[in-house]
Each structure stands twice: as C-alpha cells, then as structure tokens.
Design a protein around this motif. Structure first.
Motif, PDB file in Angstrom:
ATOM      1  N   LEU A   1       0.835  -1.014  -0.055  1.00 11.34           N
ATOM      2  CA  LEU A   1       0.064   0.012   0.066  1.00 11.34           C
ATOM      3  C   LEU A   1       0.876   1.284  -0.029  1.00 11.34           C
ATOM      4  CD1 LEU A   1      -2.897  -0.888   2.366  1.00 11.34           C
ATOM      5  CD2 LEU A   1      -2.941  -1.276   0.064  1.00 11.34           C
ATOM      6  N   ARG A   2       1.777   1.168   0.846  1.00 13.66           N
ATOM      7  CA  ARG A   2       2.642   2.430   0.999  1.00 13.66           C
ATOM      8  C   ARG A   2       3.908   2.766  -0.087  1.00 13.66           C
ATOM      9  NH1 ARG A   2       3.555   4.059   6.961  1.00 13.66           N
ATOM     10  NH2 ARG A   2       4.469   5.784   5.983  1.00 13.66           N
ATOM     11  N   GLY A   3       4.581   1.283  -0.181  1.00 15.00           N
ATOM     12  CA  GLY A   3       5.655   1.063  -1.152  1.00 15.00           C
ATOM     13  C   GLY A   3       6.772   1.437  -0.542  1.00 15.00           C
ATOM     14  N   VAL A   4       6.894   1.258   0.833  1.00 15.71           N
ATOM     15  CA  VAL A   4       8.181   1.336   1.737  1.00 15.71           C
ATOM     16  C   VAL A   4       9.221   0.790   0.854  1.00 15.71           C
ATOM     17  CG1 VAL A   4       9.360   1.500   3.861  1.00 15.71           C
ATOM     18  CG2 VAL A   4       6.859   2.144   3.508  1.00 15.71           C
ATOM     19  N   PRO A   5      10.491   1.512   0.612  1.00 15.30           N
ATOM     20  CA  PRO A   5      11.570   0.627   0.113  1.00 15.30           C
ATOM     21  C   PRO A   5      12.552  -0.260   0.879  1.00 15.30           C
ATOM     22  CG  PRO A   5      12.389   2.932   0.520  1.00 15.30           C
ATOM     23  CD  PRO A   5      10.713   2.873   0.614  1.00 15.30           C
ATOM     24  N   ASN A   6      12.353  -0.022   2.296  1.00 13.25           N
ATOM     25  CA  ASN A   6      13.001  -0.839   2.991  1.00 13.25           C
ATOM     26  C   ASN A   6      11.971  -1.830   3.914  1.00 13.25           C
ATOM     27  OD1 ASN A   6      12.289   1.237   4.750  1.00 13.25           O
ATOM     28  ND2 ASN A   6      13.917   1.128   6.098  1.00 13.25           N
ATOM     29  N   ALA A   7      10.989  -2.369   3.526  1.00 11.82           N
ATOM     30  CA  ALA A   7       9.960  -2.841   4.077  1.00 11.82           C
ATOM     31  C   ALA A   7      10.593  -4.118   4.760  1.00 11.82           C
ATOM     32  CB  ALA A   7       8.734  -3.071   3.301  1.00 11.82           C
ATOM     33  N   GLY A   8      11.491  -4.926   3.994  1.00 17.58           N
ATOM     34  CA  GLY A   8      12.008  -6.088   4.427  1.00 17.58           C
ATOM     35  C   GLY A   8      12.788  -6.019   5.752  1.00 17.58           C
ATOM     36  N   ALA A   9      13.539  -4.684   6.052  1.00 12.75           N
ATOM     37  CA  ALA A   9      14.039  -4.698   7.381  1.00 12.75           C
ATOM     38  C   ALA A   9      13.356  -4.422   8.131  1.00 12.75           C
ATOM     39  CB  ALA A   9      15.319  -3.429   6.976  1.00 12.75           C
ATOM     40  N   LEU A  10      12.222  -3.563   8.006  1.00 10.92           N
ATOM     41  CA  LEU A  10      11.164  -3.473   9.135  1.00 10.92           C
ATOM     42  C   LEU A  10      10.356  -4.768   9.388  1.00 10.92           C
ATOM     43  CD1 LEU A  10       9.715  -0.148   7.633  1.00 10.92           C
ATOM     44  CD2 LEU A  10      11.233  -0.324   9.516  1.00 10.92           C
ATOM     45  N   ASP A  11      10.301  -5.486   8.474  1.00 10.93           N
ATOM     46  CA  ASP A  11       9.720  -6.973   8.811  1.00 10.93           C
ATOM     47  C   ASP A  11      10.595  -7.640   9.733  1.00 10.93           C
ATOM     48  OD1 ASP A  11       7.398  -6.411   7.261  1.00 10.93           O
ATOM     49  OD2 ASP A  11       8.546  -7.395   5.614  1.00 10.93           O
ATOM     50  N   GLU A  12      11.732  -7.457   9.525  1.00 11.16           N
ATOM     51  CA  GLU A  12      12.622  -8.264  10.485  1.00 11.16           C
ATOM     52  C   GLU A  12      12.500  -7.721  11.853  1.00 11.16           C
ATOM     53  OE1 GLU A  12      16.479  -8.424   8.696  1.00 11.16           O
ATOM     54  OE2 GLU A  12      15.950  -9.545   6.847  1.00 11.16           O
ATOM     55  N   ARG A  13      12.705  -6.422  11.954  1.00 15.68           N
ATOM     56  CA  ARG A  13      12.727  -6.024  13.233  1.00 15.68           C
ATOM     57  C   ARG A  13      11.417  -6.090  13.957  1.00 15.68           C
ATOM     58  NH1 ARG A  13      14.798   0.169  11.229  1.00 15.68           N
ATOM     59  NH2 ARG A  13      16.842  -0.509  10.589  1.00 15.68           N
ATOM     60  N   LEU A  14      10.409  -5.953  13.368  1.00 15.77           N
ATOM     61  CA  LEU A  14       8.797  -6.247  13.887  1.00 15.77           C
ATOM     62  C   LEU A  14       9.031  -7.687  14.435  1.00 15.77           C
ATOM     63  CD1 LEU A  14       6.034  -5.529  14.451  1.00 15.77           C
ATOM     64  CD2 LEU A  14       5.462  -6.215  12.144  1.00 15.77           C
ATOM     65  N   SER A  15       9.513  -8.513  13.567  1.00 14.02           N
ATOM     66  CA  SER A  15       9.591  -9.839  14.064  1.00 14.02           C
ATOM     67  C   SER A  15      10.079 -10.156  15.128  1.00 14.02           C
ATOM     68  CB  SER A  15       9.970 -10.875  12.756  1.00 14.02           C
ATOM     69  OG  SER A  15       9.322 -10.776  11.577  1.00 14.02           O
ATOM     70  N   LEU A  16      11.474  -9.479  15.296  1.00 13.83           N
ATOM     71  CA  LEU A  16      12.134  -9.654  16.564  1.00 13.83           C
ATOM     72  C   LEU A  16      11.551  -9.166  17.856  1.00 13.83           C
ATOM     73  CD1 LEU A  16      15.741  -8.380  15.382  1.00 13.83           C
ATOM     74  CD2 LEU A  16      14.969 -10.721  16.117  1.00 13.83           C
ATOM     75  N   GLY A  17      10.530  -8.053  17.711  1.00 17.20           N
ATOM     76  CA  GLY A  17       9.718  -7.777  18.635  1.00 17.20           C
ATOM     77  C   GLY A  17       8.655  -8.675  19.131  1.00 17.20           C
ATOM     78  N   VAL A  18       8.227  -9.077  17.914  1.00 15.58           N
ATOM     79  CA  VAL A  18       6.885 -10.001  18.264  1.00 15.58           C
ATOM     80  C   VAL A  18       7.598 -11.216  18.819  1.00 15.58           C
ATOM     81  CG1 VAL A  18       5.275 -11.478  17.232  1.00 15.58           C
ATOM     82  CG2 VAL A  18       5.513  -8.910  16.257  1.00 15.58           C
ATOM     83  N   ALA A  19       8.631 -11.711  18.466  1.00 15.43           N
ATOM     84  CA  ALA A  19       9.189 -13.007  19.020  1.00 15.43           C
ATOM     85  C   ALA A  19       9.510 -12.855  20.639  1.00 15.43           C
ATOM     86  CB  ALA A  19      10.503 -13.224  18.363  1.00 15.43           C
TER      87      ALA A  19
END
Length: 377
Positions: free
Chosen positions: A173-191
């Motif tokens: 939806l937003r086309g953020v270029p570094n979405a992959g890096a944000l996914d990894e950080r969010l996944s660490l927080g969720v973990a």
C-alpha cells in the motif's frame, strides 16, 4: 483298575503375553532404522531412500520420547505432565526446523510452523478424540484449562497476523523501500513478546493457579523408569532425532521432486507429521485412558508452544546466525488455516466434553486444508 492319565496344560510363556511381546519386538526393531538410514547416507544411497528411511526412523524415536516424558510426568505430578509431553515432543520439531533453516529454506520452515500448529490441533486432537471415544458416549475435560488454551490459541493467531498485515501495508500500500528490514525488526519484537507471554502462561498455570489447572484427578500412574533413567532416554532419543533430522533436511528437495510434491506441501504436511509424531502418540495413548485433560494440554498445548515459543526461538536463532527469518507468512492460506484451526478448537472446547463426531469434524477440517495445500504452486 483303569489307569488315569494326567493331562498337563502347557505352561504359559514367561513374561508378557504374546501381543505385548510383539509390541516390544516392533518397538525395539524399529530402532534399527536409525543405523540403517545413517548407513544409507554414508554409502551414497539415493536421496529419496535416505529421506524415507530417516523420516520413518523418527517415528519410533518419537514414541520413546513419549514414554520418557510419561515417566517424568509420573514422577513430577500430573500438573506438569502435559507440559513435559509437549516440550520434549516438540524437540524433534525444533531440531528438524533448525536443520531446514540452516540449509537456507526459511519458507519451508514457515510452512512447517503452519503445519505443526494445524496438525496438532486438528489432526492430532481429532485422532485422539475419535480413538478415545471408541466404546464411550462422551469424554469430559476441565473447561477452565481448555478455555485458557483456546485464549492462547487466539493470541497466536493475532501474533502471526500482525507481521503479515504490517508487511502488506508497508510494502504493497505505501511502497516503503526498506519494508524487508522493517519486517525483520517487527518479527524480533513480536518474538520477544510471545516468549514473555508463554513464560507468563507457565507461571500462571504451574504456580499461581496450579490447583485450578491440575489434571482434574487424572493420575499419571507409577513411573515405568526412574527420573534419571527417563532423562537419559530422552537425551539419547533427542540426539538420534537430531541425526535423522539432518538427513531429512539434506534429502528434502530431491524427495519432493521424486514424489511430485512441492516444497511447500512437504513443509506444511510431511515434515510436521514426522516432527509431531511424539505428540500424536501421546494424545492417542492418553485418550484411550480417558485422560482428556492431558489430551487437550498435549494436542492444543503443542500448537500453542509452536506459535508462542518455537517460532520465536527460530526467529531469534536465525537472527543470531546472520540470516534473519521473519514472521511474515506470505501465503494467505497459511493464516486462514491457523485462524480456522483456532476457531474450530475454541468451539469444541466450550462445553467441556467431546464426542466422536467432533473428532470427525476436526479431521474433516484438516483434510480440507490439506487438499488446498496440495494444489498450491
């Protein structure tokens, strides 16, 4: 005078009855698959043969894990029985996932997580209910414990939905270029949050409300082995599972191609069936003994432990290895399957009793999902 002939009956064979002896022969003989699979790998047998031999070898090892955890549960009390069965039973699953992750297949690992959650809660619980209901009209369990498990299952669904929705929002939806890096950080927080929540669950059930969440009068019986003997058997069986898991992961791609299966189907159906064999054995075994509190703790509790502990641990381990795996499930069917399993189990756990038809319903849902997984390309 007529001589009376004394008729002597044949003496019974010493030891156990014949069917039990046959069970022992099968149990010990199946362990020969472990050195056989290792020899096949060493001498360069076709990868498909190595995959099949190693996968089947994990099944008797899982039964030994089940027996060891049962002995420990009998030693430490019924309140810890379900937790011990789940934790040691999931050891095979975690080891298998770690080897697959180390071989560079994070998508297969995510599929394995999905398959384990769905397989334990639908297939494992469904089989246990059907087998346990044979000759019984109804089987009962404590609604308090089942209600807590259902709530934790819903938390698991939310935890796995959040990263997927975040990735869709930021990337599509937003086309953020570094979405992959944000996914990894969010996944660490969720973990981290999930591991803390699982730890709080252990404190709540085993310490704070132990009297409420005990097995409800279900006795574990006299332990077959001492605690130290059971621990030794568990260590040996887990080490053997690690060896077999390495062989399975190494032959995974070749076996999938040979049988015409996609790596996704192997990850979501085949590998969970292998890794969760211990839970299946334990759930069916206790269901026949009408210990449905333990069955719910093992079958549903195993799915929860996969979601709240095993998956986060895999994320943290992958991050430590330098090849981070996130918790974004790209295939919507996986999320639908997990959510469907959670809501189905929640519906069955409401009334505190099960019948054979409810077991059939669980198996039917698993069959529907498995059919869909088979046609995923």
């Amino acid at each position: 005078m007529v001589a009376v002939r004394q008729v002597t009956r044949p003496r019974a064979l010493p030891g156990l009855l014949w069917p039990m002896s046959l069970g022992r022969v099968v149990r010990y003989g199946a362990l020969l698959l472990v050195p056989l699979s290792l020899a096949m790998s060493h001498f360069g047998a076709p990868p498909t043969w190595v995959f099949v031999a190693s996968a089947v070898a994990i099944v008797p090892l899982a039964d030994w894990i089940r027996r060891g955890t049962e002995a420990l549960a009998a030693s430490f009390g019924p309140a810890a029985g379900g937790l011990l069965n789940v934790t040691f039973g999931n050891a095979a699953e975690l080891i298998l996932a770690l080897f697959v992750l180390a071989s560079g297949k994070p998508a297969v690992v995510k599929a394995t997580i999905t398959g384990s959650i769905v397989g334990n809660s639908l297939l494992g619980l469904g089989l246990a209910i059907v087998v346990g209901s044979w000759g019984r009209d109804v089987q009962r369990f404590k609604r308090e414990r089942a209600g807590l498990l259902a709530s934790l299952f819903i938390l698991s669904v939310i935890a796995l939905l959040v990263p997927a929705l975040f990735d869709y929002t930021e990337r599509s939806l937003r086309g953020v270029p570094n979405a992959g890096a944000l996914d990894e950080r969010l996944s660490l927080g969720v973990a981290v949050v999930l591991i803390l929540a699982y730890g709080a669950n252990l404190v709540y059930t085993l310490v704070s409300r132990r009297d409420v969440f005990a097995a409800g009068g279900e006795e574990m019986g006299k332990p077959a082995w001492s605690a130290w003997a059971a621990i030794g058997i568990l260590v040996a069986a887990t080490a053997a599972v690690a060896l077999e898991a390495a062989l399975v992961s190494g032959a995974l791609e070749s076996a999938a191609q040979r049988f015409g299966l996609t790596p996704f189907f192997v990850g979501v159906i085949v590998l969970p069936l292998i890794g969760n064999a211990a839970e299946f054995f334990a759930a069916i075994y206790f269901a026949r003994q009408n210990r449905m509190n333990l069955v719910m703790s093992i079958a549903v509790g195993s799915s929860i432990q996969i979601a709240l502990l095993t998956a986060p641990v895999l994320v943290l381990v992958s991050w430590a290895l330098g090849d981070a795996m996130n918790l974004v499930f790209a295939n919507p069917l996986e999320l639908i399957a997990i959510a469907g399993a959670a809501f189905t189990v929640n519906a069955i756990a409401q009334d505190g009793e099960t019948t054979w038809f409810e077991g059939v319903l669980l198996l039917a849902v698993y069959a529907l999902l498995g059919t869909a997984f088979f046609f995923v390309r």
